[in-house]
Design an enzyme around this catalytic site. Structure first.
Site, PDB file in Angstrom:
ATOM      1  N   SER A 252       0.670  -1.466   0.071  1.00 42.61           N
ATOM      2  CA  SER A 252      -0.274  -0.006   0.003  1.00 42.61           C
ATOM      3  C   SER A 252       1.318   1.233   0.469  1.00 42.61           C
ATOM      4  CB  SER A 252      -0.965  -0.167   1.334  1.00 42.61           C
ATOM      5  OG  SER A 252      -0.108  -0.113   2.209  1.00 42.61           O
ATOM      6  N   LYS A 297      -5.474   4.719   9.069  1.00 45.57           N
ATOM      7  CA  LYS A 297      -4.194   5.429   8.220  1.00 45.57           C
ATOM      8  C   LYS A 297      -4.955   7.455   8.317  1.00 45.57           C
ATOM      9  CE  LYS A 297      -2.269   2.001   5.198  1.00 45.57           C
ATOM     10  NZ  LYS A 297      -2.861   0.900   4.165  1.00 45.57           N
TER      11      LYS A 297
END
EC number: 3.4.21.53
Length: 354
Positions: A252, A297
């Site tokens: 990611s 996140k």
């Protein structure tokens, strides 16, 4: 003869104590089959990371570029991560869940029962390596720097087994110029099995023309099949891009690493001095893909000081479900789109938001 009230009180207290002690043992010592997911560390891809080298902690650039002049950068382009806490007790699990910062998920969704913890960690490390390779190629393609489509491996029983070799650079297929794995597969699949397909290649620096009789694709009997694994690589022998991200794994970080390479190799600043964070996988074509744990996140980014967060388009719905205060969520589908959005933000113009 009935027991006295005093005896019953003592017995009740004793039983209660035993039950309480049992609960304490179970709650603090017995592990639950869950893992806790929460905000993880963030890392400025334009900055440095501390890593261990020969028993010493050293500081290195997250993105190191050699063999080409680099442009000064300021601001932040932070990659973001999700923390995974494993081996937690019942009481700890309850506490983390009640905090509102962590989410509990069945452990086997993080560590599949058919794989060891070490194997999962190795998979994550391998995914990071692939992400770094894609980031380099995507950035170089955006900057119109040299890349090459090469054969990574050839299936021993495939139609190209006696024709192509690992390391061959593929330039044209059937008269069509190809630069990526997707373009190669598209051209090959457009030809029916049995087609004698010419390929223009470069082998050890020498151009050659070879032909392969296509087989039927295992998943589509009407489509041609070459039987190779292609890859796109940096074709500038003087340019070397390396990454230092510590123990971070998974795919990611790709988009943020690609943005850092572009920022360092091009004039001006993508950040315009701002604290930008984000996430997203990256393909060599520059497509940005979705990731897991987006709300963890965004929270980590906000807490680290970010004011703008680059969100893969397919994560937008989840990201907006728990948007941290003070964090602008920018929708991103491609690497080029991310750069356009950053330029818009820097110029005070509207950017696509989630």
């Amino acid at each position: 003869m009935s027991s006295s009230p005093r005896f019953r009180r003592i017995a009740t207290a004793a039983v209660s104590t035993v039950v309480l002690l049992a609960l304490l043992v179970v709650g603090t010592q017995v592990q639950v089959p869950y893992a806790a997911l929460g905000p993880g560390p963030t890392l400025n891809t334009l900055g440095t990371a501390k890593v261990e080298d020969d028993g010493k902690v050293v500081e290195r650039k997250v993105v190191q570029i050699d063999g080409a002049p680099t442009d000064p950068t300021t601001g932040n382009l932070n990659l973001t991560t999700v923390s995974v806490t494993d081996g937690i007790s019942l009481f700890k699990a309850l506490g983390m869940w009640l905090s509102g910062t962590y989410a509990l998920t069945p452990r086997d969704q993080v560590y599949p029962p058919d794989r060891t913890t070490e194997q999962v960690q190795q998979d994550n490390a391998d995914q990071m390596v692939g992400s770094e390779e894609n980031a380099t190629v995507a950035a170089l393609r955006y900057l119109d720097r040299p890349t090459a489509l090469r054969i990574a491996s050839v299936g021993p029983d495939g139609p190209a087994a006696d024709v192509l070799r690992a390391g061959d650079e593929v330039v044209e297929v059937g008269g069509v110029k190809v630069e990526t794995s997707a373009e190669l597969r598209k051209v090959v699949a457009a030809n029916p099995p049995g087609t004698v397909l010419p390929l223009e290649i470069v082998r050890q620096g020498t151009p050659e023309t070879v032909t392969v009789t296509l087989a039927a694709h295992p998943d589509d009997q009407k489509a041609g099949y070459l039987g190779v694994v292609p890859e796109v690589v940096n074709a500038d022998p003087t340019l070397d891009v390396t990454y230092t991200v510590g123990d971070i794994g998974g795919p990611s970080a790709g988009m943020m690493l690609a943005l850092a390479v572009i920022d360092k190799l091009s004039p001006g600043e993508l950040t315009h001095g701002k604290f930008i964070a984000g996430t997203g996988t990256i393909s060599v074509d520059g497509d940005v893909g979705p990731i897991g744990g987006i709300t963890h996140k965004t929270l980590a980014a906000r807490d680290a000081g970010a004011t703008v967060f680059l969100v893969p388009a397919r994560n937008c719905a989840e990201a907006t479900s728990d948007r941290p205060d003070g964090l602008e969520l920018i929708k991103v589908e491609t690497l080029e789109g991310a750069i356009d959005a950053l330029d818009a933000i820097g110029d005070g113009r509207p950017a696509p938001t989630c």
